[in-house]
Design a protein around this motif. Structure first.
Motif, mmCIF file in Angstrom:
data_model
loop_
_atom_site.group_PDB
_atom_site.id
_atom_site.type_symbol
_atom_site.label_atom_id
_atom_site.label_comp_id
_atom_site.label_asym_id
_atom_site.label_seq_id
_atom_site.Cartn_x
_atom_site.Cartn_y
_atom_site.Cartn_z
ATOM 1 N N GLN A 195 0.971 -1.127 -0.059
ATOM 2 C CA GLN A 195 0.096 -0.007 0.213
ATOM 3 C C GLN A 195 0.941 1.158 -0.064
ATOM 4 O O GLN A 195 0.466 2.154 -0.712
ATOM 5 N N PHE A 196 1.832 1.052 0.646
ATOM 6 C CA PHE A 196 2.800 2.318 0.993
ATOM 7 C C PHE A 196 3.795 2.475 -0.467
ATOM 8 O O PHE A 196 3.724 3.477 -0.787
ATOM 9 N N ALA A 197 3.999 1.533 -0.983
ATOM 10 C CA ALA A 197 4.590 1.439 -2.293
ATOM 11 C C ALA A 197 3.655 1.997 -3.471
ATOM 12 O O ALA A 197 4.258 2.699 -4.339
ATOM 13 N N TYR A 198 2.604 1.482 -3.234
ATOM 14 C CA TYR A 198 1.493 2.178 -4.346
ATOM 15 C C TYR A 198 1.548 3.763 -4.220
ATOM 16 O O TYR A 198 1.456 4.244 -5.190
ATOM 17 N N LYS A 199 1.511 4.201 -2.977
ATOM 18 C CA LYS A 199 1.567 5.511 -2.746
ATOM 19 C C LYS A 199 2.923 6.401 -3.258
ATOM 20 O O LYS A 199 3.050 7.413 -3.873
ATOM 21 N N MET A 200 3.947 5.569 -3.253
ATOM 22 C CA MET A 200 5.269 6.049 -3.805
ATOM 23 C C MET A 200 5.216 6.243 -5.234
ATOM 24 O O MET A 200 6.279 6.858 -5.799
ATOM 25 N N GLN A 201 4.203 5.818 -6.005
ATOM 26 C CA GLN A 201 4.323 5.948 -7.395
ATOM 27 C C GLN A 201 3.643 7.138 -7.780
ATOM 28 O O GLN A 201 3.696 7.562 -8.918
ATOM 29 N N ASP A 202 3.251 7.681 -6.803
ATOM 30 C CA ASP A 202 2.456 9.380 -7.320
ATOM 31 C C ASP A 202 3.616 10.415 -7.647
ATOM 32 O O ASP A 202 4.455 10.318 -7.348
ATOM 33 N N LYS A 205 -7.136 6.101 -9.962
ATOM 34 C CA LYS A 205 -6.522 6.107 -8.712
ATOM 35 C C LYS A 205 -7.401 5.066 -7.868
ATOM 36 O O LYS A 205 -8.695 5.153 -7.778
ATOM 37 N N VAL A 249 -6.766 -1.158 -2.238
ATOM 38 C CA VAL A 249 -5.329 -1.630 -2.482
ATOM 39 C C VAL A 249 -5.141 -2.688 -1.316
ATOM 40 O O VAL A 249 -4.602 -3.637 -1.644
ATOM 41 N N THR A 268 -4.032 -6.596 -1.888
ATOM 42 C CA THR A 268 -2.714 -7.255 -1.271
ATOM 43 C C THR A 268 -3.088 -8.572 -0.328
ATOM 44 O O THR A 268 -2.521 -9.478 -0.651
ATOM 45 N N LEU A 294 -0.351 -2.608 -8.868
ATOM 46 C CA LEU A 294 0.224 -2.071 -7.251
ATOM 47 C C LEU A 294 1.676 -1.689 -7.583
ATOM 48 O O LEU A 294 2.219 -0.982 -6.721
ATOM 49 N N LYS A 307 8.310 -2.722 -9.838
ATOM 50 C CA LYS A 307 9.316 -1.774 -9.749
ATOM 51 C C LYS A 307 10.118 -1.744 -8.416
ATOM 52 O O LYS A 307 9.552 -1.445 -7.485
ATOM 53 N N LYS A 312 11.948 -1.380 -4.807
ATOM 54 C CA LYS A 312 12.257 0.003 -4.041
ATOM 55 C C LYS A 312 13.568 -0.475 -3.125
ATOM 56 O O LYS A 312 13.532 -1.430 -2.576
ATOM 57 N N TYR A 315 10.124 8.883 2.186
ATOM 58 C CA TYR A 315 9.581 7.976 2.663
ATOM 59 C C TYR A 315 9.923 7.253 3.889
ATOM 60 O O TYR A 315 11.055 6.664 3.761
ATOM 61 N N GLN A 357 6.285 11.486 3.225
ATOM 62 C CA GLN A 357 5.229 10.373 3.641
ATOM 63 C C GLN A 357 5.654 9.305 4.268
ATOM 64 O O GLN A 357 6.713 8.752 4.425
ATOM 65 N N TRP A 403 4.503 6.272 6.629
ATOM 66 C CA TRP A 403 3.339 5.045 6.806
ATOM 67 C C TRP A 403 3.606 4.751 8.380
ATOM 68 O O TRP A 403 4.416 3.941 8.606
#
Lengths: 206, 206
Positions: free
Chosen positions: A199-206, B4, B10, B14, B77, B81, B83, B171, B187, B189
């Motif tokens: 979920q967090f990674a999904y936000k990182m795409q913004d 979105k 989301v 998962t 999701l 990619k 991270k 992040y 950001q 989490w």
């Protein structure tokens, strides 16, 4: 008294509780709803609305009395009634949870751990003994555990969960990255750390 | 493409992903929306609606092709990619996360750990080195870490978070039981394990 509070509101209240604990540690006696709102990036009116659900007597000129508001959250969320838990799986995560003394402050008493690893059985972690999983059913009933914290590997999770249900435990806090298939009267809280990361990674795409 | 998806959707996806991974491990090739819905105690129509947001080509007579649906979730999701992350705090929880190989499958690469404890610095955990926190700023920039995983004690969390922000990391996955006060472009989490327990405990009152 028994107004049902939504899951999202309960989640926010646990964060308010975090903030209030920090304020107490810093000897700050009062807090305002805009202060709370700003720390959480949410709306001031939301904070006031949530707090209106509590039986909170600690109002003051600038907002709220920290200690009273904290006590009101504790009372409403029911963590002044202690819960007993056992941890199944004494791996890294199970050990970390067993050593997490903070739990006790929130009314969660970890009674013991269970594992299959003969080298671990009989050892003590933070005052809690690691027992053989073979003794689980007998001991779980003796210990009167309200809930089981499941930290076994994914492959073992479903069978272990069935064993927990057989021992008449109805609440499972599941840290294994799998969805358990259990009778509907068993309540499962899926911690799903990977899902949270996603979920967090999904936000990182913004 | 860039529709979105809500945070709740989301989160459910998962869990679908968890179920699909289990099915693949059991060599089951197809799954239906009622099967997914039943495992999660949610509505079948909700599952179908969520899946309609995915670019999923794997439909079949009985429902969905497991591998294709899993791939569609992964693509949507964005966890194809990778991270990069560093863990700050090599205590029990930090160590557990460093040893959690499952992360790699989901595109999270833990590069290194940082701690203040001289007895830990220089040791290797699951192939990842523990560095002194004093080297953090220099190394964080060299390593090009996208995110920091914060597992330090509550008392150290705010100062450590400011250090992370100074190293230009935007992040933070926060496991410390505290609410961080940081610039709005960072950001955070909040994992808030205690808060999750309290939500669960609140349900136990029913």
């Amino acid at each position: 008294m028994n107004k049902k509070i939504s899951e999202k509101a309960v989640s926010r209240m646990t964060l308010y509780h975090c903030i209030l604990t920090d304020y107490i540690n810093k000897n700050i006696e009062t807090i305002s709803s805009p202060q709370i709102a700003s720390l959480l990036n949410i709306d001031d009116s939301q904070v006031r609305k949530d707090i209106s659900f509590l039986n909170n007597s600690g109002k003051c000129r600038v907002g709220y009395l920290v200690k009273e508001l904290k006590a009101a959250i504790e009372k409403t969320l029911g963590f002044t009634k202690p819960k007993n838990a056992i941890i199944i799986g004494a791996g890294n995560l199970g050990m970390a949870l067993a050593k997490y003394d903070n739990f006790t402050n929130y009314g969660l008493n970890v009674l013991a751990l269970f594992d299959t690893d003969a080298t671990k059985i009989g050892t003590i972690v933070n005052g809690k003994k690691i027992y053989s999983i073979k003794e689980f059913k007998k001991l779980a009933q003796q210990m009167k555990s309200d809930m089981a914290i499941l930290t076994v590997p994914r492959e073992a999770a479903q069978d272990t969960a069935l064993m927990i249900v057989n021992a008449k435990i109805k609440y499972i806090w599941n840290f294994s990255p799998t969805v358990l298939d259990l009778p509907k009267d068993v309540q499962v809280w899926n911690e799903n750390l990977m899902g949270n990361f996603l979920q967090f990674a999904y936000k990182m795409q913004d």
